[in-house]
Motif scaffolding. Structure first.
Motif, short mmCIF file in Angstrom:
data_model
loop_
_atom_site.label_atom_id
_atom_site.label_comp_id
_atom_site.label_asym_id
_atom_site.label_seq_id
_atom_site.Cartn_x
_atom_site.Cartn_y
_atom_site.Cartn_z
N ASP A 272 0.97 -1.33 -0.21
CA ASP A 272 0.02 0.14 -0.05
C ASP A 272 1.00 1.33 0.08
N PHE A 273 0.50 1.97 -1.11
CA PHE A 273 1.48 3.38 -1.09
C PHE A 273 0.22 4.58 -1.13
N GLY A 274 -0.58 4.66 -0.36
CA GLY A 274 -1.69 5.33 -0.67
C GLY A 274 -2.08 6.32 0.36
N THR A 275 -1.17 6.94 1.34
CA THR A 275 -1.27 7.90 2.24
C THR A 275 -1.75 9.08 1.65
N ARG A 276 -0.78 9.66 0.69
CA ARG A 276 -0.85 11.15 0.37
C ARG A 276 -2.15 11.42 -0.32
N ARG A 277 -2.75 10.41 -0.96
CA ARG A 277 -4.18 11.05 -1.75
C ARG A 277 -5.30 10.03 -1.24
N ARG A 278 -5.32 9.64 0.10
CA ARG A 278 -6.38 8.82 0.57
C ARG A 278 -7.50 9.38 0.65
N HIS A 279 -8.89 8.77 0.45
CA HIS A 279 -9.94 9.58 0.90
C HIS A 279 -10.22 10.15 2.31
N SER A 280 -9.54 9.06 3.16
CA SER A 280 -9.70 9.61 4.51
C SER A 280 -8.86 8.33 5.46
N TYR A 281 -8.53 8.96 6.53
CA TYR A 281 -8.01 8.09 7.50
C TYR A 281 -8.79 6.78 7.75
N ASP A 282 -9.93 6.92 8.01
CA ASP A 282 -11.06 5.56 8.34
C ASP A 282 -10.98 4.79 7.12
N VAL A 283 -11.08 5.43 5.77
CA VAL A 283 -11.09 4.34 4.69
C VAL A 283 -9.56 3.94 4.47
N PHE B 137 0.08 -9.37 -0.13
CA PHE B 137 0.30 -8.17 0.69
C PHE B 137 1.82 -8.10 1.48
N ILE B 138 2.65 -7.20 1.14
CA ILE B 138 3.84 -7.42 1.86
C ILE B 138 4.16 -6.13 2.67
N GLY B 139 3.32 -4.97 2.90
CA GLY B 139 3.57 -4.06 3.71
C GLY B 139 2.84 -2.61 3.36
N THR B 140 3.01 -1.62 3.89
CA THR B 140 2.50 -0.27 3.47
C THR B 140 3.63 0.74 3.85
N SER B 141 3.26 1.68 3.00
CA SER B 141 4.39 3.03 3.19
C SER B 141 3.88 3.78 4.36
N ASN B 142 2.78 3.54 5.15
CA ASN B 142 2.37 4.27 6.24
C ASN B 142 2.80 3.70 7.46
N VAL B 143 3.66 4.43 8.35
CA VAL B 143 4.33 3.48 9.27
C VAL B 143 3.45 3.40 10.60
N HIS B 144 2.44 4.25 10.47
CA HIS B 144 1.48 4.23 11.76
C HIS B 144 0.61 2.88 11.57
N ARG C 185 -7.42 2.86 7.01
CA ARG C 185 -7.48 1.79 7.89
C ARG C 185 -8.42 0.62 7.68
N LEU C 186 -9.58 0.76 7.04
CA LEU C 186 -10.18 -0.46 6.29
C LEU C 186 -9.58 -0.99 5.28
N VAL C 187 -8.73 -0.37 4.66
CA VAL C 187 -8.10 -0.77 3.60
C VAL C 187 -7.09 -1.72 3.90
N LEU C 188 -6.28 -1.27 4.92
CA LEU C 188 -5.19 -2.22 5.47
C LEU C 188 -5.73 -3.24 6.31
N GLU C 189 -6.91 -3.05 6.88
CA GLU C 189 -7.63 -4.42 7.62
C GLU C 189 -7.95 -5.58 6.56
N SER C 190 -8.51 -5.18 5.53
CA SER C 190 -8.62 -6.05 4.55
C SER C 190 -7.54 -6.56 3.64
N LEU C 191 -6.64 -5.84 3.66
CA LEU C 191 -5.20 -6.36 3.03
C LEU C 191 -4.60 -7.54 3.96
N SER C 192 -4.61 -6.85 5.13
CA SER C 192 -3.97 -7.76 6.21
C SER C 192 -4.60 -9.03 6.30
N ASP C 193 -5.98 -9.01 6.28
CA ASP C 193 -7.06 -10.43 6.60
C ASP C 193 -6.68 -11.30 5.36
N HIS C 194 -6.88 -10.67 4.16
CA HIS C 194 -6.79 -11.39 3.02
C HIS C 194 -5.65 -11.54 1.89
#
Length: 392
Positions: A167-178, A194-201, A180-189
């Protein structure tokens, strides 16, 4: 319309901002930098947008690194040294470094200050602008369940392709909530892709790997300090001096890929694990990279291209089919993951515009990517860079 927005963590940022910040602190602590917003999509901002953005930027001063976050970085990123982590623990955003103005429906955002401080503003400012824009324009997105479902389908399709995705999507994301949901789904499925995200938090929240190395501004600053001909070489030399072989993906298109590879000699070609593609035709880029490694006597299948330019499934499928068994590959996907929820994705960037090397003068900087529409900088400096680098 009222807004409800605040950043949750100082680590809610792209990883390469922190890796570059450590390099700047170590090598260029007295350097200055300027950045500004480029509204590529010609978006019209609603009346009073500047006030909401200014308020949100002011709240950024409250963020600080927590003990748990520092421990996460210590364990996950051993190349971030203790001195830097102690600095980050004491770092606070200074809203006075950001100037926000609005004239009619057009927004101006400028950042200026010491580079080691201002380097962290770009990504959260863009995320703030996007989220506030959707709130203030009353844009309606799909439901949380739909976000989870869409992301699940995407990562399953990438798994069927047999490719790895970050996931490289922090800068132009719809919102923080979206996000988080994307990362939840990527992590679960996405166990097989899925190997990681550019977002450290979010990497910390989902116990995955923060991914990134350096950005265009690293080489843009080096041009201001050493000149266009030496920018790539000195930028790579200094990256190696700081990271000694870690974080080994080189960004190749700050002054066109052709210029980069003319300077990416056998030492760099062997030392770096691969390169990142960020503009231009990805298949043509793959051919350039493969030919370069073969010319250097290096097996291309031992190296990796990170593709990261406006990707969706269709583009990834074409690239993967072409590169398979020729060179290693992975894909950093941004907006198509974190802002595919109904409203049109924003097309904005914040770029370095000038740099002030310590004991130097303010110098305009440019980026000459492989796609002319992505050039940044003044016409005069772009023309000078093209002349010096013999870019036709």
């Amino acid at each position: 319309m009222s807004t409800s927005f605040s950043f949750r963590s100082i680590l809610d940022n792209d990883f390469y901002k922190f890796t570059m910040q450590q390099g700047v602190i170590r090598l260029f602590p007295g350097a200055g930098a300027k950045y500004h917003l480029i509204n590529r999509g010609q978006h019209s901002f609603p009346e009073g947008f500047e006030d909401h953005l200014r308020r949100a930027v002011g709240e950024m001063a409250l963020l600080k690194l927590s003990t748990a976050e520092k421990q996460f970085l210590q364990v996950t990123c051993p190349y971030l040294d203790p001195v830097y982590l102690d600095f980050l623990e004491g770092y606070r955003y200074n809203p006075k470094e950001v100037r926000i103005r609005q004239e009619g429906d057009q927004l101006s955002v400028e950042v200026e200050g010491l580079w080691y401080r201002t380097i962290l503003w770009e990504v959260p400012l863009m995320a703030l602008i996007c989220e506030l824009f959707y709130q203030l324009t009353g844009a309606i997105r799909v439901s949380d369940d739909e976000v989870l479902g869409r992301t699940c389908k995407k990562i399953e399709r990438y798994q069927d392709l047999g490719v790895t995705v970050a996931d490289f999507g922090t800068r132009r994301r719809h919102s923080y909530d979206v996000h988080r949901l994307v990362l939840e789904s990527l992590s679960d499925h996405g166990a097989r892709s899925f190997i990681g995200t550019s977002n450290v938090h979010l990497a910390m929240l989902h116990q995955t790997r923060p991914i990134g190395t350096h950005a265009h501004e690293w080489f843009m600053f080096h041009a201001a300090k050493y000149g266009f001909k030496m920018a790539n070489v000195m930028g790579l030399e200094h990256w190696v001096a700081v990271y000694r072989g870690d974080l080994g993906i080189a960004l190749s298109d700050t002054y066109t890929t052709a210029v980069f590879f003319s300077q990416f000699d056998k030492m760099f070609s062997k030392l770096f694990d691969g390169v990142r593609h960020d503009s231009g035709d990805p298949v043509a880029f793959a051919d350039q990279v493969i030919a370069h490694y073969e010319q250097m006597g290096i097996d291309p299948t031992t190296k990796t291209i990170i593709f990261s330019d406006g990707l969706n499934y269709e583009k990834v499928a074409v690239i993967a089919d072409y590169c398979r068994d020729k060179i290693g590959m992975s894909f950093g996907i941004g907006t198509n993951l974190t802002n595919d929820v109904g409203p049109q994705a924003m097309n904005i960037v914040i770029k370095m515009t000038a740099a002030h090397p310590q004991d130097g003068i303010w110098t305009d900087v440019v980026k000459l990517s492989d796609e002319h529409g992505k050039y940044t900088g003044t016409e005069k400096m772009i023309a000078l860079a093209k002349t010096i680098l013999d870019i036709r």
